[in-house]
Design a protein around this motif. Structure first.
Motif, short mmCIF file in Angstrom:
data_model
loop_
_atom_site.label_atom_id
_atom_site.label_comp_id
_atom_site.label_asym_id
_atom_site.label_seq_id
_atom_site.Cartn_x
_atom_site.Cartn_y
_atom_site.Cartn_z
N LEU A 102 0.83 -1.21 0.00
CA LEU A 102 0.00 0.00 0.00
C LEU A 102 0.86 1.25 0.00
O LEU A 102 0.57 2.22 -0.71
CB LEU A 102 -0.92 -0.01 1.22
CG LEU A 102 -1.72 1.27 1.51
CD1 LEU A 102 -2.65 1.60 0.35
CD2 LEU A 102 -2.50 1.12 2.81
N THR A 252 -4.30 2.56 10.29
CA THR A 252 -5.61 3.19 10.09
C THR A 252 -5.49 4.71 9.94
O THR A 252 -6.32 5.32 9.27
CB THR A 252 -6.59 2.86 11.23
OG1 THR A 252 -6.04 3.29 12.49
CG2 THR A 252 -6.88 1.37 11.29
N LEU A 255 -4.69 5.07 6.28
CA LEU A 255 -5.90 4.79 5.49
C LEU A 255 -6.89 5.95 5.57
O LEU A 255 -7.52 6.32 4.56
CB LEU A 255 -6.56 3.51 5.98
CG LEU A 255 -5.85 2.20 5.63
CD1 LEU A 255 -6.41 1.06 6.46
CD2 LEU A 255 -5.97 1.90 4.15
N LEU A 273 -7.91 3.49 -4.59
CA LEU A 273 -9.01 2.86 -3.87
C LEU A 273 -9.78 1.89 -4.77
O LEU A 273 -10.25 0.84 -4.30
CB LEU A 273 -9.97 3.92 -3.31
CG LEU A 273 -9.41 4.75 -2.15
CD1 LEU A 273 -10.42 5.83 -1.74
CD2 LEU A 273 -9.08 3.86 -0.96
N HIS A 298 -9.16 -2.87 0.31
CA HIS A 298 -8.25 -3.41 1.32
C HIS A 298 -6.95 -3.94 0.73
O HIS A 298 -6.80 -4.07 -0.49
CB HIS A 298 -8.94 -4.52 2.11
CG HIS A 298 -9.19 -5.79 1.33
ND1 HIS A 298 -8.91 -7.05 1.82
CD2 HIS A 298 -9.68 -5.98 0.08
CE1 HIS A 298 -9.23 -7.96 0.93
NE2 HIS A 298 -9.71 -7.34 -0.13
N LYS A 299 -6.03 -4.25 1.64
CA LYS A 299 -4.76 -4.92 1.29
C LYS A 299 -4.44 -5.94 2.36
O LYS A 299 -4.46 -5.64 3.55
CB LYS A 299 -3.62 -3.89 1.19
CG LYS A 299 -2.33 -4.52 0.69
CD LYS A 299 -2.44 -4.91 -0.77
CE LYS A 299 -1.41 -5.94 -1.19
NZ LYS A 299 -1.68 -7.29 -0.68
N GLY A 317 -7.99 -2.04 5.63
CA GLY A 317 -8.72 -1.40 4.55
C GLY A 317 -9.72 -0.37 5.01
O GLY A 317 -9.80 -0.01 6.19
N LEU A 318 -10.50 0.11 4.04
CA LEU A 318 -11.56 1.10 4.27
C LEU A 318 -12.90 0.42 4.06
O LEU A 318 -13.21 -0.05 2.95
CB LEU A 318 -11.41 2.27 3.31
CG LEU A 318 -10.30 3.27 3.64
CD1 LEU A 318 -10.02 4.15 2.44
CD2 LEU A 318 -10.68 4.11 4.85
N ALA A 328 -11.75 3.19 8.76
CA ALA A 328 -10.45 2.59 8.47
C ALA A 328 -10.22 1.47 9.48
O ALA A 328 -10.40 1.68 10.69
CB ALA A 328 -9.35 3.63 8.56
#
Length: 363
Positions: A102, A252, A255, A273, A298-299, A317-318, A328
């Motif tokens: 990311l 977070t 994110l 995204l 997400h990752k 992720g979000l 987040a």
């Protein structure tokens, strides 16, 4: 007679002296001036704004999930809109593994925003660029290499977690120092970045990367030849101080800044995204706890195993509610002996707790 006269004269004189000592009253027509009003040196302080509080039910759920899980786990949930965070052991650095892709993507898109790189720029991936473990691009790289674009490599790194695609992008953008500098400049605290996939995985196993291992089985053969004790010492060192360490709260934060448009341009933010929403990995991790109408960008990350000990099992992720509210989320398992279904269930339970809390608060 003479004595009485003297006494009267003395009394009159004393009365006059007393009257002279008392100040005369001001005339009835001139009122006394009011005392001056003293002005305060500083204006009165304004009351501090009331910060939104995290829902108690979500806080209790996250604490219970972290406490009951048999392993070293960090959990963080950050409300992107309101700013509150709930966490379990959220400030301890833990291995990121492929979550770190990311940050490479953010450094890359920042270079695109600055005009230093272009998504359509051509790249040739050589056999010497090949890494280890998961690399779907490997069959495409022949003796003359594989010609592709930065955009295609980014797609492979973010949607399929391709290690080779990510490492090629890492060095194209300027290497680990560039990623670290980007994180520092953009205020992503609590996140470090390692030396790149090949060096990180070799050191985690207690080895030194050899160039001839690229594209072959050399790394796995060398690792298999090591004693259990030697590998355990190396893995223990890594877990105690991971080179790619990040806290769940730090992740977070990054994110949330990404979602708020504070890291990249609007176009680059949406590009990244959208790739994260299209991820093919970890479909039964955080995503497993969502209801219809909820989305996840997400990752994932997955580290090395030693016996029945698994390391660096992550999903971040979000999460976006149907009404657009964003959270987040990071669940980072540094080490555990729990089987994969138990790890996935933990992550799904965190997502379920967020959904339940959001619905319960009228969202």
């Amino acid at each position: 007679m003479f004595a009485k006269t003297v006494s009267r004269l003395c009394a009159i004189a004393i009365t006059g002296l007393i009257a002279a000592c008392v100040p005369a009253a001001p005339p009835a027509s001139t009122p006394a001036a009011p005392p001056p009003v003293r002005q305060p040196a500083y204006p009165p302080a304004r009351p501090a704004p009331v910060r939104p509080q995290a829902p108690a039910a979500l806080l209790n759920a996250v604490q219970a999930l972290g406490q009951s899980f048999n392993g070293d786990v960090g959990i963080s949930v950050r409300d992107v809109e309101e700013g509150w965070t709930v966490a379990w052991a959220g400030d301890k650095p833990r291995p990121q593994q492929s979550v770190s892709k990311l940050w490479v993507a953010i450094a890359l898109m920042d270079a695109v925003d600055r005009g230093r790189l272009g998504i359509d720029h051509s790249v040739t991936v050589r056999q010497s660029d090949l890494t280890l473990f998961h690399q779907p691009i490997r069959p495409l790289v022949g003796k003359d290499g594989y010609r592709t674009t930065i955009g295609d490599l980014l797609h492979g790194a973010m949607t399929r977690s391709d290690n080779t695609a990510n490492d090629v992008l890492l060095w194209r953008v300027g290497g680990p120092d560039t990623v670290r500098r980007t994180l520092a400049e953009k205020g992503v605290a609590g996140v470090t970045f390692g030396p790149g996939e090949r060096l990180l995985q070799a050191r985690t196993a207690g080895l030194t990367w050899q160039p001839e291992w690229a594209g072959g089985w050399g790394f796995l053969q060398a690792r298999a030849a090591m004693s259990y004790e030697a590998r355990k010492r190396a893995l223990d060192r890594y877990l105690a101080d991971p080179e790619d360490g990040a806290s769940a709260n730090g992740v977070t934060l990054g994110l949330a800044l990404l979602a708020q448009g504070k890291l990249l341009s609007p176009a680059s933010t949406e590009k990244l995204l959208s790739l994260m929403r299209a991820s093919k990995t970890g479909t039964l991790r955080l995503k497993s706890g969502l209801r219809p109408g909820w989305t996840l960008a997400h990752k994932t990350g997955t580290g090395q195993d030693l016996g029945n000990l698994s390391t660096g099992y992550n999903d971040v992720g979000l999460i976006v509610a149907p009404d657009g509210h964003r959270y987040a989320v990071a669940v980072m398992i540094a080490s555990t002996r729990q089987p994969i279904p138990a790890r996935m269930r933990l992550m799904g339970d965190v997502s379920r707790a967020i959904v339940s809390s959001h619905v319960g608060t009228g969202g």
